[in-house]
Design an enzyme around this catalytic site. Structure first.
Site, short mmCIF file in Angstrom:
data_model
loop_
_atom_site.label_atom_id
_atom_site.label_comp_id
_atom_site.label_asym_id
_atom_site.label_seq_id
_atom_site.Cartn_x
_atom_site.Cartn_y
_atom_site.Cartn_z
N ASP A 185 -6.95 -2.40 4.23
CA ASP A 185 -5.64 -1.79 4.51
C ASP A 185 -5.34 -1.71 6.01
O ASP A 185 -4.65 -0.81 6.47
CB ASP A 185 -5.56 -0.37 3.90
CG ASP A 185 -5.68 -0.40 2.38
OD1 ASP A 185 -5.27 -1.39 1.77
OD2 ASP A 185 -6.21 0.59 1.82
N HIS A 243 0.86 -1.19 0.00
CA HIS A 243 0.00 0.00 0.00
C HIS A 243 0.89 1.24 0.00
O HIS A 243 1.85 1.31 0.79
CB HIS A 243 -0.90 -0.01 1.24
CG HIS A 243 -1.86 1.14 1.26
ND1 HIS A 243 -2.99 1.17 0.47
CD2 HIS A 243 -1.83 2.30 1.94
CE1 HIS A 243 -3.62 2.31 0.67
NE2 HIS A 243 -2.95 3.02 1.56
N SER A 265 3.93 0.60 2.61
CA SER A 265 3.84 -0.45 3.64
C SER A 265 3.50 -1.77 2.99
O SER A 265 2.64 -1.84 2.12
CB SER A 265 2.70 -0.13 4.62
OG SER A 265 2.80 1.18 5.15
C1 GRF Z 1 1.46 0.78 -6.22
O1 GRF Z 1 1.73 2.09 -5.81
C2 GRF Z 1 0.92 -0.04 -5.08
O2 GRF Z 1 1.45 0.32 -3.84
C3 GRF Z 1 -0.55 0.30 -5.12
O3 GRF Z 1 -0.87 0.41 -6.48
C4 GRF Z 1 0.30 0.74 -7.21
C5 GRF Z 1 0.47 -0.32 -8.23
O4 GRF Z 1 1.55 -0.08 -9.09
N1 GRF Z 1 -1.32 -0.69 -4.40
P1 GRF Z 1 2.08 -1.25 -10.01
O5 GRF Z 1 0.89 -1.77 -10.80
O6 GRF Z 1 2.67 -2.30 -9.14
O7 GRF Z 1 3.08 -0.62 -10.90
#
Ligand code: GRF
Length: 232
Positions: free
Chosen positions: A148, A112, A139
């Protein structure tokens, strides 16, 4: 317990960092694990093409084609249960039911983009900027039914710089995400971390069998500094 399913909805850069970590595991720190399947609820997710090119089985399971959440999740479960032991959410943009989450209890992680418990949900970077926080971050946590809210394993802090907008901040946070998620996966695979539930239902992360009272911090871990009672 070493086959991994990764659930995505889009770009999949965290999925890529996990795939690369496991695929280049020359010291066997990932205990022979393999990413066995990548599933997206968005058929056009860019991450699917990367997974395919890496020789990983992929499935697009479009949630819009199912009458209700349970039916969509059942389709996911069918794929996961015949392919994987561990489930990693990596930018998976659907809320999962209690039934789904409890099925994979202790073997379901999420990343997250905030320093939880701050900013669960969406728009985390903008919310950190609006609040004039000095640090944003990311996190990795065990997933429990509450959104979350599962026990955080490790966080990476990223200073908010003057002039940052949510895009510039997100880029720097993402760099750290790509470090902490493979790290947490390694700990899950070798038994360093476990999900623990107290009799009152509160969840904890065990690290070397000790409850974490606060998340580990990437900078400390890189300096081999752990809380006193948690010396590995
Ligand atoms: C990341 O910032 C992750 O923390 C959040 O969504 C985004 C996904 O990015 N849950 P990716 O698809 O892994 O590039």
């Amino acid at each position: 317990m070493n086959r991994i399913a990764i659930l995505i909805s889009g770009r999949g850069s965290n999925m890529q960092s996990l795939v690369r970590a496991v695929a280049t595991d020359f010291n066997n720190t990932y205990k022979g694990a393999c990413v066995s399947v990548v599933i997206s609820n968005e058929p056009d997710a860019a991450g699917l093409a990367f997974a395919e090119s890496a020789g990983i089985a992929t499935h697009a399971v479009d949630h819009r084609k199912f009458p209700e959440r349970e039916a969509h999740e059942q389709a996911l479960i069918d794929i996961i249960d015949s392919n994987a032991d561990i489930v990693l959410l990596a930018g998976y943009m659907r809320i999962l039911s209690k039934l789904f989450v409890e099925r994979y209890k202790g073997r379901l992680l999420n990343i997250h983009p905030s320093l939880l418990p701050a900013y669960p949900g969406l728009d985390t970077h903008q919310r950190a900027i609006n609040a004039h926080d000095s640090n944003a971050g990311a996190s990795v946590h065990f997933v429990i039914p509450a959104l979350d809210a599962g026990p955080v394993i490790i966080q990476a802090q990223v200073p908010v710089q003057q002039g940052d907008d949510s895009t510039t901040l997100a880029v720097r946070v993402l760099d750290k995400e790509h470090i902490i998620y493979p790290m947490a996966l390694r700990w899950l695979l070798d038994g360093t971390i476990q999900l623990d539930e107290a009799t009152d239902g509160t969840h904890f992360c065990l690290f070397h069998d000790q409850r974490l009272t606060e998340p580990l911090q990437l900078d400390n871990v890189l300096n081999n500094e752990f809380p006193q009672n948690l010396q590995p």
